[in-house]
Design a protein around this motif. Structure first.
Motif, PDB file in Angstrom:
ATOM      1  N   GLN A 275       0.755  -1.139   0.015  1.00  0.00           N
ATOM      2  CA  GLN A 275      -0.136   0.032   0.023  1.00  0.00           C
ATOM      3  C   GLN A 275       0.906   1.303   0.006  1.00  0.00           C
ATOM      4  N   TYR A 276       0.562   2.406  -0.827  1.00  0.00           N
ATOM      5  CA  TYR A 276       1.123   3.265  -0.888  1.00  0.00           C
ATOM      6  C   TYR A 276       1.073   4.234   0.499  1.00  0.00           C
ATOM      7  N   LEU A 277       2.038   4.656   1.088  1.00  0.00           N
ATOM      8  CA  LEU A 277       2.390   5.536   2.263  1.00  0.00           C
ATOM      9  C   LEU A 277       1.464   6.822   2.038  1.00  0.00           C
ATOM     10  N   PHE A 278       1.556   7.337   1.045  1.00  0.00           N
ATOM     11  CA  PHE A 278       0.837   8.724   0.658  1.00  0.00           C
ATOM     12  C   PHE A 278      -0.635   8.376   0.321  1.00  0.00           C
ATOM     13  N   GLN A 279      -1.540   9.115   1.026  1.00  0.00           N
ATOM     14  CA  GLN A 279      -2.840   8.995   0.490  1.00  0.00           C
ATOM     15  C   GLN A 279      -3.498  10.211   0.186  1.00  0.00           C
ATOM     16  N   ALA A 280      -4.396  10.301  -1.000  1.00  0.00           N
ATOM     17  CA  ALA A 280      -4.976  11.473  -1.296  1.00  0.00           C
ATOM     18  C   ALA A 280      -5.695  12.115  -0.400  1.00  0.00           C
ATOM     19  N   ASP A 281      -5.839  13.528  -0.289  1.00  0.00           N
ATOM     20  CA  ASP A 281      -6.668  14.320   0.391  1.00  0.00           C
ATOM     21  C   ASP A 281      -8.197  14.451  -0.398  1.00  0.00           C
ATOM     22  N   LEU A 282      -9.000  14.002  -0.130  1.00  0.00           N
ATOM     23  CA  LEU A 282     -10.396  14.187  -0.812  1.00  0.00           C
ATOM     24  C   LEU A 282     -11.007  15.604  -0.676  1.00  0.00           C
ATOM     25  N   THR A 283     -10.560  16.211   0.426  1.00  0.00           N
ATOM     26  CA  THR A 283     -10.964  17.609   0.711  1.00  0.00           C
ATOM     27  C   THR A 283     -10.347  18.657  -0.298  1.00  0.00           C
TER      28      THR A 283
END
Length: 370
Positions: A275-283
């Motif tokens: 899993q990528y350590l970076f997660q997108a910000d949906l806001t």
């Protein structure tokens, strides 16, 4: 509102009638009366809520109308001053550095600088017209367990005072006379917008890496140093080390700070499960999240690849850094300098300073020195 109040009065009268009847007959509500009582209570609650909402709405409309009127007035004064119309001369306060910008527009500039600069929005800001002093604790008072009736060892804290004054930041924009004289051209909005962009870039750069010489002292000059193994890359384990290098009380409000180039490398990192350590910000408020903490991007952070540079910071920047900004900004109009170009120069000044005030609050990851 009158109709609603009338409905409320009718319900209250009906309720008084119910109470009068059971009081006269010295009994409790019967089933029919109990049901009607519950219905009246619900209707009264709805009416009260509606009336409060309407009253609040009117209050907002009045406040918004007042603010818009004040803002239009400030914009008109400012625009007239730039155009050199005499009616604005008496409404702009003259100082040694120029003329003071109306408060409404000064607030607009500071607000836009905050919107344009991610790190400026993160740090703590003090608005004052003079020097600001911050007391910082160098050595904490030490508590200890002791036996009953035993001598308590005396310890004392050690404190420093940091003074945060003002440095002068200048921004220059030019406007052609042809555009300036167009009736539908928003002179005030254009000047505020251009000055805000100019100020935001310089303020952000100084907060991050300023040397303190006639400018703020940058975050890179303090903090908890975390060494990176490579000049060109960062690993997932190193991000975890950076995360845990600051004390627990500062983690809840912590965020990451890095350049777009560094973030591009971090986004490719995966954990043991793929899993990528970076997660997108949906806001869309931040660039995204790393280990559950938001990422702020700045063009003034160092990129990976250099020797002894700081490509990543992490911490609670609100507790780590203070900016002292003077809310009274000034402006000068330069007519002769740009006369041959058929333009006017608008020179704005923003007075501020900033310093790190708590090195425990944030970490600075640095590449090897050789």
């Amino acid at each position: 509102m009158t109709e609603l109040q009338e409905q409320k009065n009718n319900l209250l009268n009906e309720l008084d009638g119910l109470f009068a009847k059971i009081k006269e007959e010295k009994r409790a509500f019967n089933d029919e009366e109990s049901t009607r009582y519950d219905e009246i209570e619900k209707e009264l609650a709805k009416l009260d809520k509606t009336m409060k909402a309407e009253e609040r709405s009117r209050s907002f409309e009045k406040e918004e109308g007042t603010n818009m009127e004040e803002k239009r007035s400030a914009e008109d004064i400012f625009s007239d001053f730039i155009k050199e119309e005499t009616r604005a001369a008496g409404e702009m306060t003259k100082t040694a550095n120029g003329n003071i910008i109306p408060t409404e527009l000064s607030n607009d500039i500071i607000k836009r600088v905050s919107e344009l600069s991610g790190i400026f929005a993160q740090v703590r800001r003090i608005d004052s017209t003079g020097k600001y002093q911050q007391i910082i604790e160098k050595n904490k008072v030490t508590a200890g367990w002791t036996d009953e009736m035993a001598q308590v060892t005396k310890t004392s804290g050690d404190y420093d005072i940091i003074e945060i004054d003002h440095y002068k930041l200048a921004g220059l924009t030019t406007i052609s006379l042809e555009v300036l004289n167009q009736a539908n051209f928003n002179v005030s909005g254009e000047v505020v917008g251009q000055l805000s962009e100019s100020f935001a870039a310089k303020v952000e750069e100084a907060i991050i890496k300023g040397d303190g010489v006639k400018k703020p002292t940058g975050l890179v000059t303090s903090g908890v140093t975390v060494p990176l193994a490579s000049k060109t890359a960062v690993t997932g384990d190193e991000l975890i080390d950076i995360y845990h290098s600051i004390k627990a009380p500062y983690v809840p409000n912590a965020s990451w700070l890095m350049s777009r180039d560094t973030l591009a490398k971090v986004r490719k990192l995966r954990d043991n499960d793929g899993q990528y350590l970076f997660q997108a910000d949906l806001t869309k408020e931040f660039a995204g999240y790393i280990l559950g903490k938001p990422v702020v991007v700045s063009e003034f952070m160092d990129n990976l690849g250099g020797t002894g540079v700081a490509p990543i910071m992490f911490g609670d920047f609100n507790k780590a850094y203070i900016v002292n900004a003077n809310p009274q900004q000034t402006i000068q109009i330069l007519n002769e300098v740009y006369a041959t170009q058929g333009a006017k120069g608008v020179l704005g000044f923003l007075f501020l300073d900033g310093k790190p005030v708590n090195a425990e609050c944030y970490a600075v990851a640095k590449t090897p020195a050789v």
